[in-house]
Write an enzyme that holds these catalytic residues in place. Structure first.
Site, mmCIF file in Angstrom:
data_model
loop_
_atom_site.group_PDB
_atom_site.id
_atom_site.type_symbol
_atom_site.label_atom_id
_atom_site.label_comp_id
_atom_site.label_asym_id
_atom_site.label_seq_id
_atom_site.Cartn_x
_atom_site.Cartn_y
_atom_site.Cartn_z
ATOM 1 N N ASP A 102 0.835 -1.205 0.000
ATOM 2 C CA ASP A 102 0.000 0.000 0.000
ATOM 3 C C ASP A 102 0.868 1.253 0.000
ATOM 4 O O ASP A 102 1.967 1.279 0.579
ATOM 5 C CB ASP A 102 -0.913 0.025 1.229
ATOM 6 C CG ASP A 102 -2.015 -1.015 1.155
ATOM 7 O OD1 ASP A 102 -2.235 -1.572 0.067
ATOM 8 O OD2 ASP A 102 -2.655 -1.279 2.192
ATOM 9 N N TYR A 318 -8.129 4.051 -2.608
ATOM 10 C CA TYR A 318 -7.531 3.811 -1.301
ATOM 11 C C TYR A 318 -8.249 4.636 -0.234
ATOM 12 O O TYR A 318 -8.399 5.848 -0.377
ATOM 13 C CB TYR A 318 -6.046 4.189 -1.342
ATOM 14 C CG TYR A 318 -5.252 3.668 -0.175
ATOM 15 C CD1 TYR A 318 -5.164 2.298 0.070
ATOM 16 C CD2 TYR A 318 -4.588 4.535 0.678
ATOM 17 C CE1 TYR A 318 -4.415 1.807 1.130
ATOM 18 C CE2 TYR A 318 -3.836 4.053 1.746
ATOM 19 C CZ TYR A 318 -3.765 2.684 1.964
ATOM 20 O OH TYR A 318 -3.038 2.209 3.025
#
Length: 826
Positions: A102, A318
């Protein structure tokens, strides 16, 4: 071989599917799923697979002074052996490695950890970093076409947080726990971010406790025009010349009431109309997303868990972002067009028909992640659970709202007077729904006030004088608490919701909105009195700023962690002088959190206790001189409520058991009711009736539970469960198979026809044993297929799985959702 490393297994599967155009297959390497096609291999980690800790010689709490931990060495240890072994087996043969974790501080640290594990076995292969904000085909392929390097400064900021949180948490937790003699599972937890957050909650509770209500009066009347009425309120000018509705003197309120009650009409003194533009909301950042999700019933942790699942499945961007400005390369029309054949089509098409699709902008613009918005990959409703769809729809509609027109309201204010008394009526109506047409989450209620003219006479009827009291401040709801933490600089967008969950887990807060326990009050009081830096929001904010400075290359890791240790040194200097006083204070509060009220036999306190076997019960603090006890239900963990039994003076108990949570009430009332309730015989016991004359009877247990059981208990233990709530009616209709009467449970509006208790229980067992996963609410065909692919083929298989492991392995399925299915399967 090209090795790709992702943060989690479900992200690995999704990325492999995208990069291979669906050709990837699954193989097992060291017991870990690896996705392969051609010369490519993709492995998912499980977040951090290594962690920081103290050397083993510091493990025994009793042999190590907590202050020693402040400057103790810190080791990095493998925490997920199988994943690390598999990663390194693959890395040995890798010609190149790509880190695809991420894109945030934590993800960069996880990427750095993977980098170092690879370098332990392969120092030649080039290692690159790819970053993306949504796991969609375009973004993922574009990221892999344009790789970058790891940001070691950003990773070091995450590492500094790990070290500082470990040292602060371990040292202070041990000190308070040892001082209060709370060991094992009952230790007293302290944290760098958790403790200042707790102080925010405690400070609000203090405001509530210190609040002294004041009595006031408000005066209302219904005004009439042409047979229709509307409400108006009395007002006056106070000493400051401002408009006021609350009357603080009862005599004045009564005089105004009597004067208005005696008039038949009032004259319209003024009429004011105005239009107000209601601007559409800004794009979602994390905090505002949590707030909006809270308004539709999702707590902060649950909202973020669902959002992360939707992100990993490729349906939204996200979810951890501060940004409230869409990037320039986002084409609103292109994204709207993908909703053409979906349930959102009408709203999307209405927006596409606009001449201008300029989105709203918030106050914060960053360059890492965009605001949270849907991706071009639109799921079918059947692909998601009900909760997931609600959150997905919220994100979609927020995106729509940022492209919609403002709403237009018309406000009408009418002031009427009579004999020196003034009444006002404020009406509003929505002239143009604007963004509310696509975003139905804000209130759009209208208040009717008819058109009137100045000088017009209006009829007066139903004059009302309301006696009221000022109300204390409201507790923070979870979403409002997250906003407050953001305003104060406590925590980050990635950690705030986790901090709140931790406070619940540690027994510091209860209920929703969260209310601090006596232990929480005591911990904050002790910190304020003896070492206020522990709960200092300024200190926490400065440390967060220091870690941001590390990420920006402006500060050094060693300097920041050493400054933090020096701060802890000062805290321990203050704490050591007051160890005994702190321990006594905490022990008193721990006892208060477990106290129900006076023992009916000796007058000492009744406390919630835990047996050696782990079950909860109520026992007397005067033990062993007084052996009075009361049972508690064997389901859930007890939470003592503020509500007190009028008869016995004991506080009520709530049993926390997930979705099966229930209020038990006064334990003594439950026990006495059971003692006074005679068993109601309903038939012959199928196990011992013929041989020994046993009968089945409806029994009320002292724990508050009910069952159908044999009258020969304990010689015969045959029993059948009954619902805890509701009045049970024994009907005259009998079961042909078991010769037992059918039962009806009256609880609420609709009676529940439970039927024959044996048949009912057999049906329940059959449902549990059903091989059809789709028999569970929330599991559709596609979800069942995904579960089958990881070896979960029947409802019974759910009982033995680890929810976190399933969430890792199955796209779009969260650990919380698996726990819900397990509860239903039970």
């Amino acid at each position: 071989m090209e090795l790709i490393v992702t943060e989690k297994n479900n992200a690995a599967r999704r990325i492999a599917e995208i990069l291979s155009d669906g050709a990837a297959s699954t193989e097992r390497v060291g017991g870990v799923d690896v996705y392969s096609w051609g010369t490519h291999r993709v492995i998912g980690l499980s977040g951090h697979v290594v962690g920081v800790d103290f050397p083993d010689e510091y493990a025994d709490w009793r042999d190590v002074e907590p202050a020693e931990l402040v400057h103790a060495a810190i080791e990095t240890r493998v925490t997920q052996d199988s994943i690390v072994n598999s990663l390194q087996r693959l890395a040995r043969d890798a010609d190149s490695v790509v880190i695809a974790t991420d894109y945030d501080r934590e993800g960069e640290l996880i990427g750095k950890e993977a980098y170092e594990l690879v370098r332990e076995v392969n120092d030649a292969a080039p290692i690159e970093r790819v970053r993306f904000s949504s796991i969609t085909e375009n973004e993922v392929k574009d990221a892999f076409a344009n790789p970058d390097d790891l940001d070691f400064d950003l990773a070091e900021a995450g590492e500094a947080r790990q070290v500082i949180d470990l040292v602060w948490g371990a040292a202070l937790t041990r000190f308070l726990s040892l001082s209060a003699r709370q060991m094992g599972q009952d230790f007293i937890s302290v944290g760098r971010v958790q403790s200042p957050t707790l102080k925010v909650i405690v400070d609000k509770e203090r405001e509530i406790q210190a609040f002294d209500p004041e009595e006031y009066w408000e005066l209302f009347a219904d005004l009439q025009k042409n047979g229709s009425s509307f409400e108006a309120q009395y007002f006056y000018e106070d000493e400051d010349g401002t408009e006021a509705e609350r009357v603080w003197d009862e005599a004045d309120a009564q005089a105004a009431y009597e004067s208005l009650r005696d008039v038949a009409t009032v004259a319209v003194d003024s009429v004011n109309r105005r239009r107000r533009t209601d601007e559409p909301p800004a794009p979602f950042n994390t905090t505002q997303f949590i707030r909006a999700a809270g308004s539709i019933g999702f707590n902060a942790g649950r909202a973020m868990s669902i959002a992360e699942d939707l992100y990993t499945a490729g349906f939204i961007t996200y979810p951890r972002t501060d940004n409230t400005v869409y990037p320039d390369d986002l084409d609103p029309a292109d994204l709207l067009s993908v909703f053409g054949g979906t349930s959102f089509a009408d709203d999307a098409n209405s927006l596409l028909a606009k001449d201008d699709l300029s989105p709203t902008r918030g106050d914060t613009e960053t360059t890492d992640h965009p605001p949270i918005h849907p991706t071009p990959d639109v799921p079918d409703r059947g692909d998601l659970s009900e909760d997931e769809w609600e959150v997905y729809e919220l994100v979609v509609r927020r995106f729509f709202a940022t492209l919609a027109d403002p709403a237009i309201w018309e406000h009408l204010r009418v002031v009427a007077t009579t004999d020196g008394l003034s009444l006002k009526a404020n009406g509003k109506r929505l002239l143009d729904r604007g963004y509310h047409a696509v975003y139905p989450y804000f209130k759009t209620s209208e208040n009717y006030v008819p058109d009137v003219d100045e000088g017009e006479q209006l009829g007066v009827e139903d004059v009302r004088l309301a006696d009221k009291e000022t109300e204390p401040p409201r507790r923070y709801g979870q979403s409002r608490l997250v906003e407050t933490m953001e305003d104060l600089g406590i925590g980050t967008k990635s950690t705030r919701h986790n901090v709140i969950e931790k406070l619940y887990d540690r027994g510091y807060i209860e209920g929703d909105p969260p209310r601090p326990t006596q232990l929480a009050m005591a911990v904050v009081e002790a910190a304020e009195e003896f070492a206020d830096l522990i709960v200092s929001e300024e200190m926490t904010r400065e440390l967060e700023e220091d870690m941001t400075a590390i990420a920006n290359g402006e500060k050094d890791f060693e300097d920041v962690t050493e400054e933090s240790r020096e701060t802890l040194d000062r805290i321990f200097e203050a704490l050591d002088e007051s160890r005994s006083a702190i321990g006594d204070h905490l022990q008193e509060s721990l006892k208060a959190d477990k106290t129900l009220g006076p023992c009916p036999e000796c007058g000492e306190d009744l406390l919630v206790r835990r047996s050696r076997r782990g079950s909860y019960f109520v026992g007397c603090d005067g033990y062993p001189d007084c052996r009075f006890t009361l049972p508690l239900p064997n389901t859930g963990e007890p939470l003592i409520l503020e509500e007190t039994c009028e008869e016995h003076g004991l506080r009520h108990v709530k049993m926390l058991a997930g979705r099966s949570t229930f209020v038990h009430g006064c334990p003594l009332c439950k026990a006495e009711a059971a003692d006074e309730t005679e068993d109601e015989v309903i038939g012959t016991c199928p196990e011992c009736g013929e041989a020994h004359g046993g009968e089945l009877a409806i029994k009320q247990l002292r724990t508050g539970s009910r069952l159908v059981g044999c009258t020969r208990y304990p010689d015969c233990e045959y029993s059948l469960p009954l619902p805890r709530r509701g009045e049970i009616e024994v009907t005259d209709t009998y079961c042909d198979e078991h010769d037992l009467p059918e039962l009806v449970v009256h609880d609420g509006d609709e009676p529940w026809e439970l039927g024959c208790p044996i048949c009912n229980y057999e049906e329940y067992k059959a449902e549990r044993a059903s091989d059809d996963l789709e028999s569970l609410e929330g599991i559709g065909q596609k979800t069942a297929e995904k579960l089958n692919a990881v070896g979960i083929e029947a409802v019974g298989d759910l009982a033995d799985v680890d929810p976190d492991d399933v969430a890792e392995d199955v796209d779009g399925v969260s650990a919380d959702k698996v726990r819900e299915w397990q509860a239903k399967a039970d």
